[in-house]
Write an enzyme that holds these catalytic residues in place. Structure first.
Site, short mmCIF file in Angstrom:
data_model
loop_
_atom_site.label_atom_id
_atom_site.label_comp_id
_atom_site.label_asym_id
_atom_site.label_seq_id
_atom_site.Cartn_x
_atom_site.Cartn_y
_atom_site.Cartn_z
N LYS A 20 3.71 17.88 31.21
CA LYS A 20 4.21 18.78 30.16
C LYS A 20 3.57 18.47 28.80
CE LYS A 20 8.67 17.83 30.82
NZ LYS A 20 8.71 16.96 32.03
N ARG A 95 17.00 20.80 29.28
CA ARG A 95 17.06 20.06 30.54
C ARG A 95 18.40 20.23 31.23
NH1 ARG A 95 12.89 15.89 28.79
NH2 ARG A 95 12.50 14.55 30.56
N ARG A 129 0.61 5.31 34.40
CA ARG A 129 0.36 5.99 33.12
C ARG A 129 0.33 4.99 31.96
NH1 ARG A 129 4.11 11.00 31.10
NH2 ARG A 129 5.80 9.47 31.07
N ARG A 162 5.22 3.12 28.98
CA ARG A 162 6.59 3.49 28.60
C ARG A 162 7.59 2.65 29.38
NH1 ARG A 162 7.27 9.98 28.44
NH2 ARG A 162 9.25 9.41 29.38
N ARG A 173 14.85 9.30 37.23
CA ARG A 173 14.48 10.49 36.45
C ARG A 173 14.22 11.69 37.36
NH1 ARG A 173 9.66 7.89 33.53
NH2 ARG A 173 9.26 9.90 32.55
P1 AMP Z 1 10.32 12.80 28.35
O1 AMP Z 1 9.38 12.16 27.38
O2 AMP Z 1 10.43 14.27 28.19
O3 AMP Z 1 10.06 12.37 29.77
O4 AMP Z 1 11.78 12.22 27.98
C1 AMP Z 1 12.06 10.86 28.05
C2 AMP Z 1 13.57 10.64 28.08
O5 AMP Z 1 14.16 11.14 26.88
C3 AMP Z 1 14.31 11.35 29.20
O6 AMP Z 1 14.26 10.64 30.43
C4 AMP Z 1 15.71 11.44 28.61
O7 AMP Z 1 16.36 10.18 28.67
C5 AMP Z 1 15.42 11.72 27.14
N1 AMP Z 1 15.32 13.18 26.89
C6 AMP Z 1 14.24 13.87 26.47
N2 AMP Z 1 14.50 15.18 26.36
C7 AMP Z 1 15.81 15.33 26.72
C8 AMP Z 1 16.68 16.45 26.85
N3 AMP Z 1 16.25 17.69 26.57
N4 AMP Z 1 17.95 16.21 27.24
C9 AMP Z 1 18.39 14.97 27.51
N5 AMP Z 1 17.62 13.88 27.44
C10 AMP Z 1 16.33 14.04 27.05
#
Ligand code: AMP
Length: 224
Positions: A20, A95, A129, A162, A173
């Site tokens: 993404k 989400r 990654r 990360r 996840r």
């Molecule tokens: P990402 O970088 O999009 O993979 O997000 C990393 C983490 O941030 C996720 O695993 C969630 O813990 C939190 N997070 C990011 N976006 C959201 C969202 N829209 N709703 C809830 N948690 C989020």
């Protein structure tokens, strides 16, 4: 840059590790739109020592979703900073159904850019990654290596892994995506939001052809 009639309001949707952020940042550069990545916002916040930062960290590091009220407030604030007439791509939001409903009050989404990636590929990709601390460029220790190990080709920044890119948290996840986020596809469909689907089938598939196709599809819809 965008020359189409309409300002683009898009959601980049897909499981963790689907790419993404990679696609959104490329579209941002090519189309001159903004991207809002809630995960990036939370990672920035987690560097602070505030109570909110600690609370968010507790969720992110376990692979759980940050509660809707917190995410929705963050999104609202960030959306309000987008200059009038400028398009945007949401990366990692919504989400949950609750988040999608809140978004509906704020903006009418024109298109969902859906990334279709099998689980095995996600696990492979996420566990190797690496990300530049300075400019955010994404590498992979197996198939997208930097020239010098641990150093960003673009800016010389240090690469890091990360804290949620480890096998147990990746599994969590993916489970959270299946249970809480995937039902959003039905939701968007019911709301008649059009989809552009991009399928990834191999680890070494370069992003450019997918980005080019996304742009073609957006062109057909008058956004480019
Ligand atoms: P990402 O970088 O999009 O993979 O997000 C990393 C983490 O941030 C996720 O695993 C969630 O813990 C939190 N997070 C990011 N976006 C959201 C969202 N829209 N709703 C809830 N948690 C989020």
């Amino acid at each position: 840059m965008l020359t189409g009639e309409k300002e683009l309001k898009a959601v980049m949707f897909g499981p963790p590790g689907a790419g993404k952020g990679t696609y959104a940042s490329r579209l941002q550069k090519k189309l001159g739109v903004e991207t809002i990545a809630t995960g990036d916002i939370f990672r920035e916040l987690m560097k602070e020592k505030s109570g909110l930062a600690l609370k968010v960290k507790g969720y992110v590091e376990k692979g759980l979703l940050v509660p809707d009220d917190v995410v929705i407030e963050v999104l609202k604030q960030r959306l309000s900073k987008i200059p009038k007439g400028k398009g945007f791509i949401l990366d990692g939001f919504p989400r949950t159904i609750e988040q999608a409903k809140a978004l509906e009050e704020l903006a009418k989404i024109d298109v969902v850019l859906l990334l279709d990636v099998p689980d095995w590929l996600i696990i492979e990709r996420l566990s190797s990654r690496r990300i530049c601390r300075n400019c955010g460029t994404v590498y992979n220790t197996r198939f997208l290596k930097p020239t010098v190990e641990g150093v960003c080709d673009k800016c010389g920044g240090q690469l890091y892994q990360r804290s949620d890119d480890n096998p147990d948290v990746i599994k969590k996840r993916l489970q959270v995506y299946q249970e809480q986020s995937k039902p959003l596809l039905d939701y968007f469909e019911r709301k008649n939001v059009p989809f552009v689907v991009s399928k990834t089938t191999s680890l070494d598939q370069p992003p450019e052809p997918i980005v080019d196709r996304m742009i073609e599809e957006l062109k057909k819809r008058g956004f480019v």
